[in-house]
Write a protein that holds these residues in place. Structure first.
Motif, short mmCIF file in Angstrom:
data_model
loop_
_atom_site.label_atom_id
_atom_site.label_comp_id
_atom_site.label_asym_id
_atom_site.label_seq_id
_atom_site.Cartn_x
_atom_site.Cartn_y
_atom_site.Cartn_z
N MET A 1 -2.15 3.70 1.82
CA MET A 1 -3.51 4.38 2.07
C MET A 1 -4.42 3.43 2.02
O MET A 1 -4.58 2.30 1.31
CB MET A 1 -3.29 5.48 0.88
CG MET A 1 -4.40 6.47 0.99
SD MET A 1 -4.63 7.42 -0.59
CE MET A 1 -3.29 8.70 -0.51
N ALA B 1 -1.53 12.09 -0.34
CA ALA B 1 -0.99 11.36 0.48
C ALA B 1 -0.53 11.99 1.95
O ALA B 1 0.08 11.36 2.75
CB ALA B 1 0.28 10.81 -0.42
N HIS C 1 3.63 5.72 -0.63
CA HIS C 1 2.56 6.57 0.10
C HIS C 1 1.15 5.97 -0.13
O HIS C 1 0.35 5.83 0.55
CB HIS C 1 2.88 7.96 -0.26
CG HIS C 1 3.89 8.44 0.53
ND1 HIS C 1 5.26 8.65 -0.12
CD2 HIS C 1 4.20 9.11 1.89
CE1 HIS C 1 6.20 9.32 0.69
NE2 HIS C 1 5.29 9.77 1.74
N ARG D 1 -7.50 5.94 -1.76
CA ARG D 1 -6.46 5.73 -2.90
C ARG D 1 -7.29 5.57 -4.24
O ARG D 1 -6.75 6.19 -5.20
CB ARG D 1 -5.52 4.68 -2.94
CG ARG D 1 -4.53 3.96 -3.79
CD ARG D 1 -3.69 3.08 -3.69
NE ARG D 1 -4.47 1.92 -3.60
CZ ARG D 1 -4.59 1.05 -2.48
NH1 ARG D 1 -3.88 1.38 -1.40
NH2 ARG D 1 -5.39 0.20 -2.51
#
Length: 256
Positions: free
Chosen positions: A217, A164, A213, A222
């Protein structure tokens, strides 16, 4: 003097599109937390007039209600507020945030922020807390934090930080007592309580993916991270049940 950075608006609003995921997978809080709040605030929750700010889907609000508090939820996000109302139809909720509380002066025995104080600007949220609390009232802030002395959690947290692009010091900085009130107007006592829960691996990964976070993304990045994390954790938990261990960090300050 330590200062906090302004909240990232994209991260702050990211929860609204993932409210159902948040409600289904985020951890709760242990009963000992509420015992400690009562001790630190020097009053029982039963009958206390409480506002739970940044209430989200109602995880903490519902527990305060179950302890007998006369609790009002305050939540800025439309998606989170809608999920709150679905799960907690009998608990009142108003839209607002800690920087400008939609509450009258000197009306609360306790003001609470579960996982949400770091989304406020203490230059505004501290005076607002002092405004709405009665004399002798208390402000309580708390966060579930990962128990980084557990080896697999430390390793997983480091992978998540790298994926992240998080500053490894950021969470600690946001939660320290001096960052909670850079002005020094509040005298916080600090408490830490350990607890754990056992959940399916799918729940653990959905919980991880519900953090801001990852919500902001790019979806392919992710999904790739979560797939790699699944492979790592299947080696640690071959039965598919993850034991998550948390340290609840609690800060309590009374209104002088």
């Amino acid at each position: 003097m330590t200062t906090t950075r302004p909240a990232d608006p994209a991260r702050a609003h990211s929860f609204n599109a993932a409210a159902a995921q948040y409600a289904a997978n985020r951890p709760t809080y242990p009963p000992a937390l509420f015992d400690t709040i009562e001790q630190a605030a020097d009053r029982p929750l039963t009958g206390a007039r409480v506002a739970d700010v940044g209430a989200g889907t109602g995880i903490s609000t519902s527990l305060l209600h179950a302890r007998g508090a006369d609790v009002l939820a305050v939540e800025p996000g439309a998606g989170m507020a809608a999920e709150f109302r679905r799960g907690n139809p009998d608990i009142p909720l108003v839209r607002g945030d800690g920087n400008a509380l939609p509450l009258a002066d000197a009306t609360l025995d306790l003001l609470t922020y579960a996982q949400s104080w770091h989304w406020t600007d203490p230059a505004h949220s501290v005076p607002e807390a002092l405004r709405v609390l009665r004399p002798g009232g208390a402000l309580a802030l708390w966060w579930n934090t990962s128990a980084l002395d557990v080896e697999w959690i430390a390793e997983s947290s480091e992978r998540a930080r790298r994926a992240a692009g998080m500053d490894s010091r950021q969470a600690d900085r946001e939660r320290r007592a001096d960052a909670a009130d850079p002005s020094g107007r509040l005298d916080f006592t600090r408490h830490k309580l350990r607890w754990s829960r056992r959940v399916p691996l799918d729940t653990h990964l959905a919980n991880l993916g519900s953090h801001s976070h990852f919500l902001v993304m790019d979806a392919p990045a992710r999904d790739a991270f979560l797939a790699e994390e699944r492979a790592h954790l299947q080696q640690v938990f071959p039965d598919g049940v993850v034991e998550e261990t948390y340290d609840v960090l609690l800060l309590v300050a009374g209104k002088r």
